[in-house]
Write a protein that holds these residues in place. Structure first.
Motif, short mmCIF file in Angstrom:
data_model
loop_
_atom_site.label_atom_id
_atom_site.label_comp_id
_atom_site.label_asym_id
_atom_site.label_seq_id
_atom_site.Cartn_x
_atom_site.Cartn_y
_atom_site.Cartn_z
N VAL A 147 0.83 -1.21 0.00
CA VAL A 147 0.00 0.00 0.00
C VAL A 147 0.86 1.25 0.00
CG1 VAL A 147 -1.77 1.29 1.23
CG2 VAL A 147 -1.89 -1.20 1.14
N TYR A 148 1.83 1.33 0.92
CA TYR A 148 2.65 2.54 0.99
C TYR A 148 3.46 2.78 -0.29
CZ TYR A 148 6.41 5.69 2.26
OH TYR A 148 7.31 6.74 2.27
N PRO A 149 4.17 1.77 -0.83
CA PRO A 149 4.88 2.01 -2.09
C PRO A 149 3.96 2.45 -3.23
CG PRO A 149 5.66 0.00 -1.09
CD PRO A 149 4.45 0.41 -0.32
N PHE A 150 2.75 1.86 -3.27
CA PHE A 150 1.80 2.24 -4.33
C PHE A 150 1.38 3.70 -4.19
CE2 PHE A 150 -2.55 2.83 -5.83
CZ PHE A 150 -2.43 2.43 -7.16
N LEU A 151 1.02 4.10 -2.98
CA LEU A 151 0.59 5.49 -2.75
C LEU A 151 1.74 6.46 -2.98
CD1 LEU A 151 -1.69 5.07 0.40
CD2 LEU A 151 -2.38 5.32 -2.01
N TYR A 152 2.95 6.07 -2.59
CA TYR A 152 4.12 6.93 -2.81
C TYR A 152 4.37 7.11 -4.30
CZ TYR A 152 8.91 8.65 -2.81
OH TYR A 152 10.05 9.39 -3.04
N GLY A 153 4.32 6.00 -5.06
CA GLY A 153 4.52 6.09 -6.49
C GLY A 153 3.42 6.88 -7.18
N LEU A 154 2.19 6.75 -6.68
CA LEU A 154 1.08 7.49 -7.27
C LEU A 154 1.26 8.99 -7.12
CD1 LEU A 154 -1.71 7.41 -8.62
CD2 LEU A 154 -2.73 7.28 -6.32
N GLN A 155 1.61 9.44 -5.91
CA GLN A 155 1.80 10.88 -5.72
C GLN A 155 3.04 11.38 -6.45
OE1 GLN A 155 4.19 12.65 -3.68
NE2 GLN A 155 5.38 10.80 -3.21
N LEU A 156 4.08 10.53 -6.56
CA LEU A 156 5.29 10.93 -7.28
C LEU A 156 5.02 11.10 -8.76
CD1 LEU A 156 8.34 11.47 -7.07
CD2 LEU A 156 8.72 9.02 -7.44
N SER A 157 4.07 10.32 -9.30
CA SER A 157 3.77 10.41 -10.73
C SER A 157 3.14 11.76 -11.11
CB SER A 157 2.84 9.28 -11.15
OG SER A 157 1.53 9.44 -10.59
N PHE A 158 2.61 12.48 -10.12
CA PHE A 158 2.02 13.79 -10.37
C PHE A 158 2.99 14.94 -10.06
CE2 PHE A 158 -1.74 11.11 -9.56
CZ PHE A 158 -2.43 11.33 -10.74
N GLN A 159 4.27 14.61 -9.96
CA GLN A 159 5.30 15.61 -9.69
C GLN A 159 6.34 15.56 -10.80
OE1 GLN A 159 6.90 15.07 -5.73
NE2 GLN A 159 4.87 14.87 -4.81
N PRO A 160 6.07 16.18 -11.95
CA PRO A 160 6.98 16.13 -13.09
C PRO A 160 8.38 16.63 -12.71
CG PRO A 160 4.90 17.12 -13.72
CD PRO A 160 4.88 17.00 -12.24
N LYS A 161 9.38 16.05 -13.35
CA LYS A 161 10.76 16.40 -13.06
C LYS A 161 11.03 17.88 -13.26
CE LYS A 161 15.47 14.98 -14.27
NZ LYS A 161 16.29 14.08 -15.14
#
Length: 292
Positions: A34-48
């Motif tokens: 759950v935590y890795p999924f949620l972390y990856g989800l929010q990271l995907s909305f933070q463009p480089k």
């Protein structure tokens, strides 16, 4: 005495103390899934480079090289899962009874589980490679050039079938063992042939279980990575989504775009699994006469 009183109070409140045994498993799932999924989800909305939160997803769908990975991965995952499920049905059906050598045969069928993806890929290279045993025999029979069965689509598909079949076989066997054999015996006394018994009794009862087996086989095949590199063409026809996510995150140092690709992988898997499970629900209701 105190423990008995506490247990009695919990029982009065409708709380089963056995449920506390689920706590370690729940923590495990929370920390590792759950935590890795949620972390990856929010990271995907933070463009480089900052800007539009959806930029990573826009980049993926506007880049033909990245978008094509969806169809490449589906083109490997769906056929591999379908082949494994279809192949497991007759073999599981033939091995469900008691006979001499059953344990040995079952062991041989599930041995690929112990080999792992990397060792399987190495075996495929040694057997189906240009200088492998298959091509030696192939050219000895008069072929002008070796068959191209590795470093392409077919090499990866072979690997997925070899590593995925044992899971499909074991699951199908377990579902078959749950079907009451007296149903077929009753049909046989009424004059139904073996084919009719399988088509009208066994298969409808087995179909919901086959749907679950297909889903698990598909998820296993859809996340293909090592075999797509070792026996495939990672820059071409086997450039799957897992490779795209890996290269984007670690080669290009763009973890946000890599996370977006991983989220899209999960989305595609959820869609396919959802469609199959919805079909399974229909099959289940049909097999039980609409009850339950």
């Amino acid at each position: 005495m105190t423990a008995l009183l506490d247990k009695h109070r919990l029982a009065e409140k409708g709380v089963d103390r056995v449920l506390w045994l689920l706590l370690p498993g729940a923590v495990f799932v929370l920390l590792l899934f759950v935590y890795p999924f949620l972390y990856g989800l929010q990271l995907s909305f933070q463009p480089k480079g900052g800007g539009n939160p959806l930029q990573n997803y826009i980049t993926f769908f506007t880049d033909d090289y990245l978008t094509e990975t969806v169809w490449i991965t589906l083109g490997l995952g769906l056929p591999a899962a379908l082949i494994n499920v279809l192949a497991s049905i007759p073999i599981a059906f033939r091995t469900r009874g008691r006979f001499r050598g059953k344990r040995t045969l079952t062991t041989v069928l599930v041995v690929p589980i112990t080999l792992g993806t990397v060792l399987t890929a190495e075996g495929l290279l040694a057997f189906f490679g240009p200088a492998g045993w298959f091509n030696r025999i192939w050219q000895a029979l008069g072929a002008d050039e070796p068959a191209k069965l590795t470093h392409n689509y077919w090499g990866v598909l072979f690997s997925l079938v070899i590593t995925g079949f044992p899971f499909a076989f074991l699951l199908t066997s377990s579902y078959l063992s749950g079907i009451d054999p007296t149903l077929e015996q009753a049909a046989a006394t009424l004059g139904a042939s073996r084919r009719q018994r399988f088509r009208t009794i066994t298969l409808p009862l087995l179909a919901p279980g086959l749907a679950v087996t297909f889903c698990l086989s598909f998820v296993l095949a859809f996340s293909v990575f090592p075999s797509a590199v070792m026996v495939g063409d990672p820059a071409g026809e086997t450039h799957v989504m897992a490779i795209a996510a890996y290269e984007t995150a670690l080669r290009d140092n763009d973890f946000a775009l890599g996370s977006a690709i991983a989220m899209l992988m999960a989305l595609v898997m959820f869609v396919v699994v959802g469609v199959v499970l919805a079909w399974r629900t229909t099959l289940y209701r049909g097999a039980t006469g609409g009850k339950g």
